[in-house]
Design a protein around this motif. Sequence first.
Motif, PDB file in Angstrom:
ATOM      1  N   LEU A   1       0.812  -1.225   0.000  1.00 51.19           N
ATOM      2  CA  LEU A   1       0.000   0.000   0.000  1.00 51.19           C
ATOM      3  C   LEU A   1       0.842   1.270   0.000  1.00 51.19           C
ATOM      4  CD1 LEU A   1      -2.952  -1.019   2.337  1.00 51.19           C
ATOM      5  CD2 LEU A   1      -2.891  -0.931  -0.178  1.00 51.19           C
ATOM      6  N   MET A   2       2.077   1.174   0.445  1.00 49.66           N
ATOM      7  CA  MET A   2       2.972   2.337   0.414  1.00 49.66           C
ATOM      8  C   MET A   2       3.645   2.499  -0.945  1.00 49.66           C
ATOM      9  SD  MET A   2       4.627   2.239   4.267  1.00 49.66           S
ATOM     10  CE  MET A   2       6.187   2.670   3.625  1.00 49.66           C
ATOM     11  N   SER A   3       3.503   1.505  -1.812  1.00 49.70           N
ATOM     12  CA  SER A   3       4.144   1.543  -3.124  1.00 49.70           C
ATOM     13  C   SER A   3       3.545   2.641  -3.984  1.00 49.70           C
ATOM     14  CB  SER A   3       3.970   0.195  -3.832  1.00 49.70           C
ATOM     15  OG  SER A   3       4.623  -0.819  -3.108  1.00 49.70           O
ATOM     16  N   PRO A   4       4.399   3.401  -4.647  1.00 51.98           N
ATOM     17  CA  PRO A   4       3.887   4.458  -5.521  1.00 51.98           C
ATOM     18  C   PRO A   4       3.098   3.872  -6.685  1.00 51.98           C
ATOM     19  CG  PRO A   4       6.269   4.218  -5.768  1.00 51.98           C
ATOM     20  CD  PRO A   4       5.849   3.320  -4.652  1.00 51.98           C
ATOM     21  N   VAL A   5       2.106   4.638  -7.126  1.00 52.65           N
ATOM     22  CA  VAL A   5       1.225   4.155  -8.190  1.00 52.65           C
ATOM     23  C   VAL A   5       1.177   5.169  -9.321  1.00 52.65           C
ATOM     24  CG1 VAL A   5      -1.127   3.494  -8.785  1.00 52.65           C
ATOM     25  CG2 VAL A   5      -0.203   2.895  -6.547  1.00 52.65           C
ATOM     26  N   ASP A   6       1.492   4.685 -10.501  1.00 55.04           N
ATOM     27  CA  ASP A   6       1.265   5.439 -11.723  1.00 55.04           C
ATOM     28  C   ASP A   6       0.283   4.608 -12.543  1.00 55.04           C
ATOM     29  OD1 ASP A   6       1.368   7.145 -13.903  1.00 55.04           O
ATOM     30  OD2 ASP A   6       3.289   6.406 -14.611  1.00 55.04           O
ATOM     31  N   THR A   7       0.776   3.545 -13.147  1.00 53.56           N
ATOM     32  CA  THR A   7      -0.090   2.648 -13.915  1.00 53.56           C
ATOM     33  C   THR A   7      -0.607   1.496 -13.057  1.00 53.56           C
ATOM     34  OG1 THR A   7       1.736   1.220 -14.602  1.00 53.56           O
ATOM     35  CG2 THR A   7       1.222   3.120 -16.012  1.00 53.56           C
ATOM     36  N   GLY A   8       0.034   1.236 -11.924  1.00 57.22           N
ATOM     37  CA  GLY A   8      -0.306   0.098 -11.082  1.00 57.22           C
ATOM     38  C   GLY A   8       0.596  -1.095 -11.323  1.00 57.22           C
TER      39      GLY A   8
ATOM     40  N   LEU B   1      12.894   3.118  -6.876  1.00 58.82           N
ATOM     41  CA  LEU B   1      11.723   3.583  -6.132  1.00 58.82           C
ATOM     42  C   LEU B   1      11.931   3.426  -4.626  1.00 58.82           C
ATOM     43  CD1 LEU B   1       8.749   2.285  -8.317  1.00 58.82           C
ATOM     44  CD2 LEU B   1       9.621   4.622  -8.128  1.00 58.82           C
ATOM     45  N   GLU B   2      12.548   2.327  -4.226  1.00 65.26           N
ATOM     46  CA  GLU B   2      12.808   2.115  -2.793  1.00 65.26           C
ATOM     47  C   GLU B   2      13.730   3.186  -2.233  1.00 65.26           C
ATOM     48  OE1 GLU B   2      12.850   0.801   1.002  1.00 65.26           O
ATOM     49  OE2 GLU B   2      11.486   0.116  -0.552  1.00 65.26           O
ATOM     50  N   TYR B   3      14.627   3.688  -3.058  1.00 60.14           N
ATOM     51  CA  TYR B   3      15.602   4.670  -2.579  1.00 60.14           C
ATOM     52  C   TYR B   3      15.277   6.091  -3.006  1.00 60.14           C
ATOM     53  CZ  TYR B   3      18.194   0.956  -0.502  1.00 60.14           C
ATOM     54  OH  TYR B   3      18.547  -0.098   0.306  1.00 60.14           O
ATOM     55  N   GLY B   4      13.991   6.402  -3.110  1.00 59.06           N
ATOM     56  CA  GLY B   4      13.565   7.787  -3.178  1.00 59.06           C
ATOM     57  C   GLY B   4      13.256   8.380  -4.527  1.00 59.06           C
ATOM     58  N   HIS B   5      13.216   7.600  -5.595  1.00 59.78           N
ATOM     59  CA  HIS B   5      12.941   8.169  -6.905  1.00 59.78           C
ATOM     60  C   HIS B   5      11.444   8.274  -7.193  1.00 59.78           C
ATOM     61  CE1 HIS B   5      17.060   8.570  -7.945  1.00 59.78           C
ATOM     62  NE2 HIS B   5      17.303   7.273  -7.913  1.00 59.78           N
ATOM     63  N   SER B   6      10.680   8.546  -6.158  1.00 55.45           N
ATOM     64  CA  SER B   6       9.243   8.757  -6.319  1.00 55.45           C
ATOM     65  C   SER B   6       8.790   9.765  -5.279  1.00 55.45           C
ATOM     66  CB  SER B   6       8.466   7.456  -6.123  1.00 55.45           C
ATOM     67  OG  SER B   6       7.080   7.724  -6.039  1.00 55.45           O
ATOM     68  N   GLN B   7       8.081  10.760  -5.720  1.00 58.63           N
ATOM     69  CA  GLN B   7       7.544  11.730  -4.772  1.00 58.63           C
ATOM     70  C   GLN B   7       6.465  11.108  -3.905  1.00 58.63           C
ATOM     71  OE1 GLN B   7       6.250  15.091  -7.102  1.00 58.63           O
ATOM     72  NE2 GLN B   7       8.336  15.830  -7.407  1.00 58.63           N
ATOM     73  N   GLN B   8       5.838  10.029  -4.385  1.00 57.20           N
ATOM     74  CA  GLN B   8       4.806   9.353  -3.602  1.00 57.20           C
ATOM     75  C   GLN B   8       5.389   8.532  -2.457  1.00 57.20           C
ATOM     76  OE1 GLN B   8       2.011   7.054  -5.944  1.00 57.20           O
ATOM     77  NE2 GLN B   8       2.228   8.462  -7.657  1.00 57.20           N
TER      78      GLN B   8
END
Length: 134
Positions: free
Chosen positions: A36-43, A100-107
Amino acid sequence: MAGFADQIAAWSEKTREKLETAVRKIALDAFTEVILMSPVDTGRFRGNWQVAIGNIPTGTVEIDDKTGTATIGKVQAETLKLQAGQTIFLVNNLPYAQALEYGHSQQAPGGMVRLTAQRFTPIVDAVARELNKG
């Protein structure tokens, strides 16, 4: 009246069952939090969390799961099989998962797995409280 050996056997079985319930619930709660903490664009990223007991999943899956419901359902089904002493894995093998785990997502600037790992003790404590109610 049951003998002492029968009482110990009954206690041992009850304890094993309670331990397995705790292990399953802890895994499910922690893995659900990561998903649920995973960033979502397309899913696609959220849908690529894979779970397995005893072996690390390889490859990727072609599931877009923006809500996480399908992915959490797969995790729940697998954790129901988990027994105390077994190792359960949750992995995401997409090429950009580490980024993504190391911060490459604003979400999810703080990642997902690292933040959940920091919350492991509170997750365990919450499960223990829940199981001790009954």
